[in-house]
Design an enzyme around this catalytic site. Structure first.
Site, PDB file in Angstrom:
ATOM      1  N   THR A  27       0.844  -1.199   0.000  1.00 58.98           N
ATOM      2  CA  THR A  27       0.000   0.000   0.000  1.00 58.98           C
ATOM      3  C   THR A  27       0.876   1.245   0.000  1.00 58.98           C
ATOM      4  O   THR A  27       1.929   1.264   0.633  1.00 58.98           O
ATOM      5  CB  THR A  27      -0.911   0.021   1.239  1.00 58.98           C
ATOM      6  OG1 THR A  27      -1.618  -1.218   1.309  1.00 58.98           O
ATOM      7  CG2 THR A  27      -1.900   1.178   1.167  1.00 58.98           C
ATOM      8  N   THR A  57      -2.286   2.201   6.255  1.00 63.23           N
ATOM      9  CA  THR A  57      -1.736   0.968   5.688  1.00 63.23           C
ATOM     10  C   THR A  57      -1.675  -0.081   6.783  1.00 63.23           C
ATOM     11  O   THR A  57      -1.263   0.221   7.903  1.00 63.23           O
ATOM     12  CB  THR A  57      -0.333   1.191   5.093  1.00 63.23           C
ATOM     13  OG1 THR A  57       0.205  -0.063   4.661  1.00 63.23           O
ATOM     14  CG2 THR A  57       0.621   1.826   6.094  1.00 63.23           C
ATOM     15  N   GLY A  58      -2.120  -1.289   6.474  1.00 60.21           N
ATOM     16  CA  GLY A  58      -2.063  -2.337   7.490  1.00 60.21           C
ATOM     17  C   GLY A  58      -3.173  -3.346   7.338  1.00 60.21           C
ATOM     18  O   GLY A  58      -3.610  -3.644   6.218  1.00 60.21           O
TER      19      GLY A  58
END
Lengths: 133, 175
Positions: free
Chosen positions: A1, A52-53
């Site tokens: 990402t 992001t994650g």
């Protein structure tokens, strides 16, 4: 990402995020990136956020707009709100990080994973990048 | 007059500190600086925040080091499904795409949805049909297919077939 947040000279904020998901994901699975309020959010009155994650956790906690809400309704600073949300996500099984920028001041780039590819530039024009803590 | 500023990320799926050699670290720092430079060029000329985040994300999408567009990971069927979203804080305009493959820069696809459709989120075939009518560069599957991501997919599919536990690192999982 990947993602970016910015504040321009007129005081306008914006956020953008783009991703491929995760390796060998279930076909049709969509994470938080295109979900406005989860992975991407911007409001001139509060902040702009790109995350992001672990997408499913970021969606369930509407992570990006949660930061905006904490600034708007709990009078938290950008850093307090962004760091607080990342800590709360971690305690609920979500790993990753985010970048956020407010109406003034430097951006916030908290993460709870081993690292996050990241960088920022302020009005001095100096590019600062980092990967791990 | 506000003080312009820009922040970027290239994902949280980093290699562990002990597993990243100096050359790989340098490559990532260089790529991150290139994205900052692209966005800052816009902001330093009194450009908009929206344009700055667009070009910064495009720069990261064009780099196969990161899990987006040219560096996107594969799904379990060996296909590519990309997602992107963009939002303007000035007027809460927003656009997003999900489950698409074709536009060289998915962030431009999201922006096209924001600026040229009456919707916020378009997915799959409907999104690709809408985008085909927009002024957006498309690329073939080969452009997005990188050897590193093929290897990562095959390793994960082999692990699943063997029944071994998922011990992937953030880097392996998220690319």
């Amino acid at each position: 990402t990947v993602g970016a947040v910015a504040r321009d000279a007129a005081g306008n904020l914006a956020a953008g995020t783009s991703t491929g998901g995760f390796t060998a994901k279930r076909p049709g699975r969509v994470g938080d990136t295109p979900i406005i309020g989860a992975g991407t959010f911007a409001d001139n009155a509060t902040c702009a956020v790109s995350t992001t994650g672990t997408g499913e956790i970021f969606i369930r906690f509407t992570a990006a707009s949660e930061i905006s809400a904490r600034i708007r309704y709990a009078s938290q600073t950008l850093e307090q709100a962004a760091s607080g949300v990342i800590a709360e996500l971690f305690s609920n099984g979500g790993d990753g990080g985010l970048i956020a920028i407010g109406r003034a001041g430097p951006p916030s780039l908290p993460f709870n994973s081993s690292g996050m590819y990241r960088g920022f530039v302020l009005s001095d024009g100096v590019f600062r990048t980092a990967i791990h803590r | 007059m506000a003080e312009p500023s820009l922040a970027i990320h290239g994902g949280a799926g980093t290699l562990p500190l002990t597993g990243m050699d100096p050359a790989m670290a340098d490559a990532h720092h260089t790529a991150l600086r290139a994205a900052l430079a692209a966005g800052w060029k816009v902001l330093s000329k009194s450009g908009s925040a929206l344009d700055a985040v667009t070009v910064a994300v495009m720069t990261l999408e064009d780099d196969d080091l990161f899990n987006a567009a040219r560096g996107a990971v594969f799904n379990a069927d060996g296909k590519l499904e990309m997602d992107a979203g963009i939002m303007s804080g000035r007027d809460r305009a927003a656009g997003a795409v999900a489950g698409i493959c074709g536009p060289r820069n998915p962030i431009l696809a999201a922006r096209a949805v924001m600026e040229h459709s009456e919707t916020v989120l378009l997915a799959g075939r409907g999104a690709e049909e809408f985008l085909a009518a927009q002024d957006i560069e498309f690329q073939s599957f080969d452009y997005f297919c990188t050897e590193r991501r093929v290897v990562a997919l095959n390793q994960e599919l082999a692990r699943r077939a063997s029944g071994a536990p998922d011990t992937r690192s953030d880097a392996d999982r998220h690319g």
